[in-house]
Design a protein around this motif. Structure first.
Motif, PDB file in Angstrom:
ATOM      1  N   ASN A 153       0.272  11.324   7.420  1.00 58.40           N
ATOM      2  CA  ASN A 153       0.299  10.530   8.673  1.00 58.40           C
ATOM      3  C   ASN A 153       0.637   9.100   8.710  1.00 58.40           C
ATOM      4  OD1 ASN A 153      -2.172   9.241   7.685  1.00 58.40           O
ATOM      5  ND2 ASN A 153      -3.393   9.790   9.683  1.00 58.40           N
ATOM      6  N   PHE A 154       0.418   8.449   7.609  1.00 59.06           N
ATOM      7  CA  PHE A 154       1.447   7.093   7.036  1.00 59.06           C
ATOM      8  C   PHE A 154       2.591   7.250   7.600  1.00 59.06           C
ATOM      9  CE2 PHE A 154       3.781   4.529   4.229  1.00 59.06           C
ATOM     10  CZ  PHE A 154       3.173   3.171   4.433  1.00 59.06           C
ATOM     11  N   HIS A 155       3.415   8.062   7.466  1.00 52.45           N
ATOM     12  CA  HIS A 155       4.903   8.127   7.789  1.00 52.45           C
ATOM     13  C   HIS A 155       5.023   8.625   9.388  1.00 52.45           C
ATOM     14  CE1 HIS A 155       5.489   8.443   3.441  1.00 52.45           C
ATOM     15  NE2 HIS A 155       6.692   7.974   3.823  1.00 52.45           N
ATOM     16  N   CYS A 176       2.751   3.373  -8.049  1.00 52.67           N
ATOM     17  CA  CYS A 176       4.256   3.571  -7.778  1.00 52.67           C
ATOM     18  C   CYS A 176       4.358   3.856  -6.366  1.00 52.67           C
ATOM     19  CB  CYS A 176       4.928   4.453  -8.758  1.00 52.67           C
ATOM     20  SG  CYS A 176       6.660   4.816  -8.303  1.00 52.67           S
ATOM     21  N   TYR A 177       4.588   3.181  -5.482  1.00 49.34           N
ATOM     22  CA  TYR A 177       4.413   3.408  -4.005  1.00 49.34           C
ATOM     23  C   TYR A 177       5.684   4.084  -3.491  1.00 49.34           C
ATOM     24  CZ  TYR A 177       0.402   0.453  -4.639  1.00 49.34           C
ATOM     25  OH  TYR A 177      -0.944  -0.019  -5.035  1.00 49.34           O
ATOM     26  N   GLY A 178       7.044   4.047  -3.816  1.00 54.03           N
ATOM     27  CA  GLY A 178       7.922   4.351  -3.186  1.00 54.03           C
ATOM     28  C   GLY A 178       9.388   4.231  -3.977  1.00 54.03           C
ATOM     29  N   ALA A 179      10.460   4.635  -3.508  1.00 50.21           N
ATOM     30  CA  ALA A 179      11.677   4.360  -4.128  1.00 50.21           C
ATOM     31  C   ALA A 179      11.926   2.820  -4.295  1.00 50.21           C
ATOM     32  CB  ALA A 179      12.938   5.173  -3.407  1.00 50.21           C
ATOM     33  N   CYS A 180      11.118   2.212  -3.719  1.00 49.52           N
ATOM     34  CA  CYS A 180      11.407   0.575  -4.085  1.00 49.52           C
ATOM     35  C   CYS A 180      10.643   0.052  -5.140  1.00 49.52           C
ATOM     36  CB  CYS A 180      10.816  -0.141  -2.732  1.00 49.52           C
ATOM     37  SG  CYS A 180       8.961   0.333  -2.439  1.00 49.52           S
ATOM     38  N   ASP A 181       9.801   0.991  -5.636  1.00 52.02           N
ATOM     39  CA  ASP A 181       8.848   0.439  -6.733  1.00 52.02           C
ATOM     40  C   ASP A 181       9.602   0.637  -8.332  1.00 52.02           C
ATOM     41  OD1 ASP A 181       6.583  -0.670  -7.360  1.00 52.02           O
ATOM     42  OD2 ASP A 181       5.329   0.846  -6.272  1.00 52.02           O
ATOM     43  N   ILE A 233      12.948   9.974   6.610  1.00 53.13           N
ATOM     44  CA  ILE A 233      12.386   8.690   6.820  1.00 53.13           C
ATOM     45  C   ILE A 233      11.543   8.035   5.580  1.00 53.13           C
ATOM     46  CG2 ILE A 233      12.144   8.951   9.301  1.00 53.13           C
ATOM     47  CD1 ILE A 233       9.074   8.947   9.108  1.00 53.13           C
ATOM     48  N   LEU A 234      11.398   6.784   5.515  1.00 60.30           N
ATOM     49  CA  LEU A 234      10.162   6.160   4.732  1.00 60.30           C
ATOM     50  C   LEU A 234       9.464   5.580   5.385  1.00 60.30           C
ATOM     51  CD1 LEU A 234      12.752   4.392   2.169  1.00 60.30           C
ATOM     52  CD2 LEU A 234      11.964   6.474   1.738  1.00 60.30           C
ATOM     53  N   GLY A 235       8.538   4.894   4.791  1.00 63.68           N
ATOM     54  CA  GLY A 235       7.221   4.371   5.316  1.00 63.68           C
ATOM     55  C   GLY A 235       7.785   2.732   6.284  1.00 63.68           C
ATOM     56  N   CYS A 236       9.102   2.592   5.779  1.00 65.42           N
ATOM     57  CA  CYS A 236       9.420   1.436   6.247  1.00 65.42           C
ATOM     58  C   CYS A 236      10.914   1.335   6.958  1.00 65.42           C
ATOM     59  CB  CYS A 236       9.554   0.217   5.343  1.00 65.42           C
ATOM     60  SG  CYS A 236      10.617   0.819   3.758  1.00 65.42           S
ATOM     61  N   GLU A 237      11.525   2.585   6.822  1.00 70.22           N
ATOM     62  CA  GLU A 237      13.018   2.697   7.126  1.00 70.22           C
ATOM     63  C   GLU A 237      13.095   4.140   8.135  1.00 70.22           C
ATOM     64  OE1 GLU A 237      15.252   0.590   5.934  1.00 70.22           O
ATOM     65  OE2 GLU A 237      14.624   0.313   4.035  1.00 70.22           O
ATOM     66  N   ALA A 258       7.804  -8.261   0.826  1.00 63.88           N
ATOM     67  CA  ALA A 258       7.807  -7.109  -0.280  1.00 63.88           C
ATOM     68  C   ALA A 258       7.948  -5.721   0.581  1.00 63.88           C
ATOM     69  CB  ALA A 258       7.056  -7.157  -1.150  1.00 63.88           C
ATOM     70  N   CYS A 259       6.807  -5.158   1.027  1.00 64.25           N
ATOM     71  CA  CYS A 259       6.612  -4.057   1.717  1.00 64.25           C
ATOM     72  C   CYS A 259       6.028  -4.288   2.950  1.00 64.25           C
ATOM     73  CB  CYS A 259       5.665  -3.033   0.945  1.00 64.25           C
ATOM     74  SG  CYS A 259       5.331  -1.600   1.612  1.00 64.25           S
ATOM     75  N   PRO A 260       6.840  -4.135   4.116  1.00 64.91           N
ATOM     76  CA  PRO A 260       6.169  -4.292   5.299  1.00 64.91           C
ATOM     77  C   PRO A 260       4.678  -3.441   5.750  1.00 64.91           C
ATOM     78  CG  PRO A 260       8.297  -2.988   5.550  1.00 64.91           C
ATOM     79  CD  PRO A 260       7.987  -3.379   4.080  1.00 64.91           C
ATOM     80  N   ARG A 261       4.712  -2.217   5.198  1.00 60.50           N
ATOM     81  CA  ARG A 261       3.524  -1.763   5.747  1.00 60.50           C
ATOM     82  C   ARG A 261       2.111  -2.388   4.872  1.00 60.50           C
ATOM     83  NH1 ARG A 261       4.620   3.296   8.053  1.00 60.50           N
ATOM     84  NH2 ARG A 261       2.581   3.380   8.480  1.00 60.50           N
ATOM     85  N   ILE A 262       2.283  -3.089   3.832  1.00 62.68           N
ATOM     86  CA  ILE A 262       1.299  -3.866   3.361  1.00 62.68           C
ATOM     87  C   ILE A 262       0.367  -4.662   4.327  1.00 62.68           C
ATOM     88  CG2 ILE A 262       0.255  -5.500   1.755  1.00 62.68           C
ATOM     89  CD1 ILE A 262       2.639  -4.759  -0.082  1.00 62.68           C
ATOM     90  N   GLY A 302      12.986  -3.276  -6.283  1.00 59.83           N
ATOM     91  CA  GLY A 302      13.704  -2.789  -4.895  1.00 59.83           C
ATOM     92  C   GLY A 302      12.894  -3.369  -3.607  1.00 59.83           C
ATOM     93  N   GLN A 303      12.060  -4.179  -3.949  1.00 64.39           N
ATOM     94  CA  GLN A 303      11.231  -5.014  -2.802  1.00 64.39           C
ATOM     95  C   GLN A 303      11.724  -6.357  -2.646  1.00 64.39           C
ATOM     96  OE1 GLN A 303       6.994  -4.405  -3.234  1.00 64.39           O
ATOM     97  NE2 GLN A 303       7.032  -2.251  -2.449  1.00 64.39           N
ATOM     98  N   MET A 304      12.277  -6.929  -3.753  1.00 61.57           N
ATOM     99  CA  MET A 304      12.437  -8.465  -3.809  1.00 61.57           C
ATOM    100  C   MET A 304      13.768  -8.827  -2.949  1.00 61.57           C
ATOM    101  SD  MET A 304      13.576 -10.536  -7.151  1.00 61.57           S
ATOM    102  CE  MET A 304      12.766  -9.755  -8.381  1.00 61.57           C
TER     103      MET A 304
HETATM  104  S1  SF4 Z   1       8.673  -0.969   0.967  1.00 64.00           S
HETATM  105 FE1  SF4 Z   1       6.610   0.023   1.335  1.00 64.00          FE
HETATM  106  S2  SF4 Z   1       6.732   1.330   3.035  1.00 64.00           S
HETATM  107 FE2  SF4 Z   1       9.021   0.896   2.249  1.00 64.00          FE
HETATM  108  S3  SF4 Z   1       9.242   2.561   0.810  1.00 64.00           S
HETATM  109 FE3  SF4 Z   1       8.575   0.847  -0.669  1.00 64.00          FE
HETATM  110  S4  SF4 Z   1       6.484   1.244  -0.446  1.00 64.00           S
HETATM  111 FE4  SF4 Z   1       7.198   2.645   1.228  1.00 64.00          FE
END
Ligand code: SF4
Length: 335
Positions: free
Chosen positions: A184-186, A56-61, A159-163, A292-296, A244-246
């Motif tokens: 440090n990812f963020h 479960c990586y984020g609020a998107c998951d 912030i999030l990893g992508c926002e 889906a997740c830009p950081r991937i 949340g990623q679709m």
């Molecule tokens: S899309 Fe990726 S970077 Fe953005 S919140 Fe989800 S897991 Fe984190």
């Protein structure tokens, strides 16, 4: 452990909703705690509780499919927050607050921070409650501090990893950014999105970290992938199946733009984007574009195939038109 979870909020929800089945999910570091809470609730309220041990990586998951398949009435998603829409398709978001103090590390960082006229301050969800006290502390030491407004799902200064709304929108008003937390990812994402020097204050290791070397590495990796994709003819667009990623609309939009450029395009769907799964189609696809997740594909994973994220494919379109793409990651959002 200094993580605080508001169990009371879960109990209030359970009392109001009287669910029969509740599914819990949490990031790896909180999984054990989620399991303990689920067990406690099961015994006290005589309801079935299930715990998802999938990543479960984020609020998107979020767990939209599991809700239906397991016929659950409520999902308790621990560890990530959404400022609005707190109930998102039967999902209750419960923040996990880390009660570690930042005073010591802020104090250690004073002389460094004082070199900048004005700093932007931000953090991630588990330290949000430390934002205003940290701002007050710095201002009491004659440092000018700005916290950017949140947007959509995000609180002010979050912030999030992508926002990156709260930092991107104030980037021209500050000379550097300070991010509170151990991730440090963020911090790397923040520096990539704003282009401003970023200092990460890690209260556990008691370290003030400049992430510029990592930022440069991530940028080079993401940039090089775009260059490598320049002559590709066959593209595979990945739609992530996590609710949340679709982003079907975006995927179809990219497909049309690629087809307009004369490219061959296929759409594939998957829940977790694993290299070995992509490898099965490698013979027919030169470049994968995952929506889906830009950081991937920016800096999160290493793939044996060429995999681009949304900002990277947008940059590729620009590159084909002969435009400059150096600032392709300077954006409020990477979706
Ligand atoms: S899309 Fe990726 S970077 Fe953005 S919140 Fe989800 S897991 Fe984190």
């Amino acid at each position: 452990l200094t993580i605080q979870i508001d169990e009371q909020k879960i109990i209030v929800k359970i009392k109001n909703l009287s669910p029969k089945r509740v599914l819990f999910s949490a990031p790896d570091g909180l999984l054990l705690k989620a399991y303990e809470i689920a067990n406690k609730i099961k015994k006290k309220y005589y309801i079935e509780t299930f715990v998802s041990v999938d990543p479960c990586y984020g609020a998107c998951d979020t767990l939209s499919y599991e809700i239906e398949k397991l016929d659950v009435d409520l999902v308790v998603h621990i560890g990530h927050n959404r400022s609005k829409n707190r109930i998102f398709k039967k999902t209750l978001f419960i923040e996990a607050f880390d009660d570690i103090s930042f005073y010591e590390i802020l104090n250690d960082a004073l002389s460094l921070i004082k070199k900048y006229k004005k700093i932007g301050l931000c953090t991630i969800s588990q330290h949000l409650h430390e934002l205003i006290p940290s701002k007050d502390f710095l201002e009491n030491h004659d440092i000018k501090v700005l916290i950017g407004r949140g947007n959509g799902l995000l609180e002010d200064g979050q912030i999030l990893g992508c926002e990156f709304y709260s930092v991107y929108n104030i980037r021209d008003k500050v000379d550097a950014f300070v991010i509170l937390g151990q991730s440090n990812f963020h911090a790397i994402g923040l520096e990539l999105a704003t282009g401003k020097s970023t200092f990460q204050l890690d209260p556990y290791m008691k370290k003030i970290i400049s992430v510029s070397q990592h930022t440069e590495k991530s940028f080079k990796k993401a940039f090089l992938s775009i260059i490598k994709a320049r002559d590709a003819e066959r593209f595979g667009i990945i739609i992530g199946l996590k609710e949340g990623q679709m982003n079907v609309k975006k995927a179809l939009n990219i497909k049309k733009k690629l087809e307009d450029c004369g490219k061959e395009v296929g759409i594939i769907v998957m829940r977790e984007i694993f290299d070995d799964r992509l490898a099965l189609l490698k013979k027919n696809i030169d470049v994968f574009i995952q929506t889906a997740c830009p950081r991937i594909s920016i800096d999160g994973c290493t793939f044996s195939s060429l995999v681009l994220s949304i900002p990277q494919i947008e940059a590729l379109f620009k590159l084909w038109k002969g435009e400059n793409i150096e600032n392709f990651l300077r954006k409020t959002s990477w979706h």
